[in-house]
Write a protein that holds these residues in place. Structure first.
Motif, mmCIF file in Angstrom:
data_model
loop_
_atom_site.group_PDB
_atom_site.id
_atom_site.type_symbol
_atom_site.label_atom_id
_atom_site.label_comp_id
_atom_site.label_asym_id
_atom_site.label_seq_id
_atom_site.Cartn_x
_atom_site.Cartn_y
_atom_site.Cartn_z
ATOM 1 N N THR A 42 48.152 23.264 24.500
ATOM 2 C CA THR A 42 47.420 23.404 23.252
ATOM 3 C C THR A 42 46.421 24.542 23.427
ATOM 4 O O THR A 42 45.571 24.493 24.314
ATOM 5 C CB THR A 42 46.667 22.114 22.891
ATOM 6 N N VAL A 43 46.548 25.561 22.595
ATOM 7 C CA VAL A 43 45.651 26.717 22.663
ATOM 8 C C VAL A 43 44.957 26.818 21.311
ATOM 9 O O VAL A 43 45.601 27.034 20.280
ATOM 10 C CB VAL A 43 46.417 28.016 22.960
ATOM 11 N N GLY A 44 43.640 26.610 21.308
ATOM 12 C CA GLY A 44 42.893 26.607 20.062
ATOM 13 C C GLY A 44 41.735 27.581 20.089
ATOM 14 O O GLY A 44 41.227 27.939 21.154
ATOM 15 N N GLY A 58 35.568 14.009 31.586
ATOM 16 C CA GLY A 58 34.263 14.475 31.111
ATOM 17 C C GLY A 58 34.313 14.796 29.627
ATOM 18 O O GLY A 58 35.283 14.477 28.941
ATOM 19 N N ARG A 59 33.247 15.417 29.159
ATOM 20 C CA ARG A 59 33.157 15.817 27.759
ATOM 21 C C ARG A 59 32.832 17.307 27.714
ATOM 22 O O ARG A 59 31.889 17.761 28.370
ATOM 23 C CB ARG A 59 32.066 15.011 27.037
ATOM 24 N N ILE A 60 33.643 18.046 26.957
ATOM 25 C CA ILE A 60 33.440 19.479 26.827
ATOM 26 C C ILE A 60 33.138 19.805 25.367
ATOM 27 O O ILE A 60 33.538 19.078 24.456
ATOM 28 C CB ILE A 60 34.671 20.276 27.303
ATOM 29 N N HIS A 61 32.406 20.889 25.149
ATOM 30 C CA HIS A 61 32.030 21.300 23.799
ATOM 31 C C HIS A 61 32.560 22.707 23.529
ATOM 32 O O HIS A 61 32.571 23.561 24.417
ATOM 33 C CB HIS A 61 30.512 21.274 23.629
ATOM 34 N N SER A 62 32.977 22.917 22.287
ATOM 35 C CA SER A 62 33.508 24.210 21.894
ATOM 36 C C SER A 62 32.877 24.622 20.570
ATOM 37 O O SER A 62 32.921 23.878 19.589
ATOM 38 C CB SER A 62 35.036 24.132 21.745
ATOM 39 N N GLY A 63 32.283 25.825 20.551
ATOM 40 C CA GLY A 63 31.674 26.367 19.348
ATOM 41 C C GLY A 63 32.425 27.578 18.853
ATOM 42 O O GLY A 63 33.458 27.975 19.418
ATOM 43 N N PRO A 64 31.948 28.209 17.793
ATOM 44 C CA PRO A 64 32.652 29.337 17.178
ATOM 45 C C PRO A 64 32.950 30.454 18.170
ATOM 46 O O PRO A 64 32.079 30.887 18.929
ATOM 47 C CB PRO A 64 31.666 29.808 16.100
ATOM 48 N N GLY A 65 34.197 30.889 18.170
ATOM 49 C CA GLY A 65 34.631 31.966 19.048
ATOM 50 C C GLY A 65 35.159 31.526 20.392
ATOM 51 O O GLY A 65 35.702 32.344 21.134
ATOM 52 N N SER A 66 35.033 30.251 20.715
ATOM 53 C CA SER A 66 35.543 29.756 21.996
ATOM 54 C C SER A 66 37.040 29.501 21.923
ATOM 55 O O SER A 66 37.566 29.069 20.891
ATOM 56 C CB SER A 66 34.846 28.448 22.389
ATOM 57 N N ILE A 67 37.726 29.762 23.028
ATOM 58 C CA ILE A 67 39.132 29.385 23.186
ATOM 59 C C ILE A 67 39.184 28.086 23.973
ATOM 60 O O ILE A 67 38.487 27.942 24.986
ATOM 61 C CB ILE A 67 39.921 30.478 23.930
ATOM 62 N N VAL A 68 39.994 27.152 23.522
ATOM 63 C CA VAL A 68 40.198 25.888 24.235
ATOM 64 C C VAL A 68 41.654 25.817 24.676
ATOM 65 O O VAL A 68 42.559 26.034 23.854
ATOM 66 C CB VAL A 68 39.858 24.676 23.347
ATOM 67 N N LEU A 106 53.576 27.218 36.944
ATOM 68 C CA LEU A 106 52.939 27.122 35.633
ATOM 69 C C LEU A 106 51.452 27.442 35.732
ATOM 70 O O LEU A 106 50.781 27.013 36.673
ATOM 71 C CB LEU A 106 53.112 25.716 35.053
ATOM 72 N N PRO A 107 50.933 28.185 34.790
ATOM 73 C CA PRO A 107 49.504 28.513 34.820
ATOM 74 C C PRO A 107 48.629 27.264 34.752
ATOM 75 O O PRO A 107 48.895 26.346 33.962
ATOM 76 C CB PRO A 107 49.317 29.378 33.567
ATOM 77 N N HIS A 108 47.609 27.237 35.585
ATOM 78 C CA HIS A 108 46.633 26.154 35.580
ATOM 79 C C HIS A 108 45.277 26.720 35.181
ATOM 80 O O HIS A 108 44.824 27.735 35.745
ATOM 81 C CB HIS A 108 46.532 25.503 36.957
ATOM 82 N N PHE A 109 44.641 26.081 34.209
ATOM 83 C CA PHE A 109 43.352 26.540 33.715
ATOM 84 C C PHE A 109 42.274 25.588 34.224
ATOM 85 O O PHE A 109 42.163 24.449 33.765
ATOM 86 C CB PHE A 109 43.355 26.586 32.182
ATOM 87 N N ARG A 110 41.502 26.051 35.207
ATOM 88 C CA ARG A 110 40.454 25.204 35.767
ATOM 89 C C ARG A 110 39.399 24.883 34.713
ATOM 90 O O ARG A 110 38.857 23.772 34.681
ATOM 91 C CB ARG A 110 39.802 25.903 36.962
ATOM 92 N N GLU A 111 39.104 25.862 33.862
ATOM 93 C CA GLU A 111 38.112 25.683 32.801
ATOM 94 C C GLU A 111 38.824 25.601 31.451
ATOM 95 O O GLU A 111 39.525 26.540 31.072
ATOM 96 C CB GLU A 111 37.108 26.840 32.789
ATOM 97 N N PRO A 112 38.663 24.512 30.719
ATOM 98 C CA PRO A 112 39.378 24.385 29.441
ATOM 99 C C PRO A 112 38.737 25.161 28.293
ATOM 100 O O PRO A 112 39.413 25.447 27.303
ATOM 101 C CB PRO A 112 39.338 22.887 29.164
ATOM 102 N N VAL A 113 37.456 25.492 28.386
ATOM 103 C CA VAL A 113 36.773 26.258 27.330
ATOM 104 C C VAL A 113 36.487 27.654 27.869
ATOM 105 O O VAL A 113 35.831 27.806 28.896
ATOM 106 C CB VAL A 113 35.470 25.574 26.886
ATOM 107 N N LEU A 114 36.993 28.667 27.163
ATOM 108 C CA LEU A 114 36.957 30.041 27.656
ATOM 109 C C LEU A 114 36.159 30.930 26.716
ATOM 110 O O LEU A 114 36.278 30.812 25.487
ATOM 111 C CB LEU A 114 38.375 30.589 27.786
ATOM 112 N N ASP A 115 35.400 31.831 27.291
ATOM 113 C CA ASP A 115 34.641 32.816 26.528
ATOM 114 C C ASP A 115 35.329 34.166 26.683
ATOM 115 O O ASP A 115 35.171 34.838 27.698
ATOM 116 C CB ASP A 115 33.199 32.880 27.028
ATOM 117 N N ASP A 116 36.114 34.543 25.679
ATOM 118 C CA ASP A 116 36.848 35.804 25.697
ATOM 119 C C ASP A 116 36.954 36.273 24.250
ATOM 120 O O ASP A 116 37.965 36.047 23.578
ATOM 121 C CB ASP A 116 38.235 35.601 26.317
#
Length: 274
Positions: A42-44, A58-68, A106-116
């Protein structure tokens, strides 16, 4: 203000006759997803408000412009983290799409919320365009390329070899096939197989040699053909169908990008000069 709970699904196909890829456009004030997992990545991209996701204990937060990025098989939930709710665009990609062009499994994403920001804008633009006009060649040109870029930049996978020998020859062969089969272009996957390449290698070679992806080259070629038909007096809707655009709106979008005016305005101006 009333509760705004909106979700709209659309489906793009990766090439003519190719596999489907689902796109979700959502806006939630209160809705909270039950715990669930997907078989796909899932890429959002969050486009408004603030979302909270329970993920990997855990609990992660995503705001405007973040990729999840949520990986296949990972249980998660999602819901609003602020009174104004949240809005996002998401796509659901088969794992092989992110693995093409990479090495190491397969690609593994250690961090689910990305700033790009650059990649977030590109993903959002592709999602918007393909939700509006799900052109198969456009979907196959844009989405796998962006997903491979996502894996290259942010996952543990390593990039495959960066150069493709004979890029100009490959690009010209693809260009000629697209021009010859204007109304029913072949899929990039089929072209890649014919040339003994992966789809990612074909896309890389084409972009290297031509400076644009295959769908953009074909759209501009179609615009050139449409101009001749409009000059001959054909109506825009007829010209759109004659050169392979999905409809008049699809022609208009590209015609304005390339020529600077609508097809109707162009037709009227060249006829006025006649």
């Amino acid at each position: 203000m009333g509760v705004r709970e909106q979700a709209r699904w659309s489906r793009a196909y990766l090439g003519p006759g190719g596999p489907p890829l689902d796109l979700l456009t959502a806006r939630f004030d209160r809705h909270v997803y039950a715990p669930h997992a997907h078989e796909e990545y899932t890429v959002g991209v969050t486009v408004g408000g603030l979302e909270v996701i329970a993920y990997r204990g855990g609990r992660i937060h995503s705001g405007p412009g973040s990729i999840v990025v949520l990986e296949p098989g990972e249980m998660h939930t999602g819901g609003p983290a602020a009174p104004e709710g949240y809005a996002y665009r998401a796509l659901y990609a088969e794992p092989a799409l992110l693995a093409d062009g990479t090495r190491g499994g397969l690609p593994h994403f250690r961090e689910p919320v990305l700033d790009d920001p650059e990649l977030a804008r590109a993903l959002r633009a592709a999602h918007t365009d393909l939700s509006r006009t799900p052109d198969p060649l456009e979907a196959e040109s844009r989405l796998p390329w962006l997903l491979t870029a996502l894996a290259h930049r942010h996952s543990t996978a390593r990039a495959a070899a960066g150069t493709v020998p004979g890029a100009a020859r490959i690009a010209h062969a693809v260009r000629d096939r697209l021009a010859d089969e204007l109304l029913t272009p072949p899929s990039l996957a089929a072209l890649a197989t014919d040339l003994g390449l992966s789809r990612y290698q074909l896309l890389r070679a084409f972009r290297t040699a031509m400076g644009i992806p295959p769908y953009a080259w074909l759209a501009q070629y179609r615009v050139t053909r449409a101009r001749g038909l409009l000059e001959a007096g054909m109506r825009p809707a007829e010209a759109a169908a004659a050169v392979g655009f999905a409809d008049q709106a699809h022609l208009t979008r590209w015609f304005r990008r390339v020529v600077g005016v609508t097809p109707a305005a162009y037709r009227n101006s060249v006829q006025d000069r006649g």
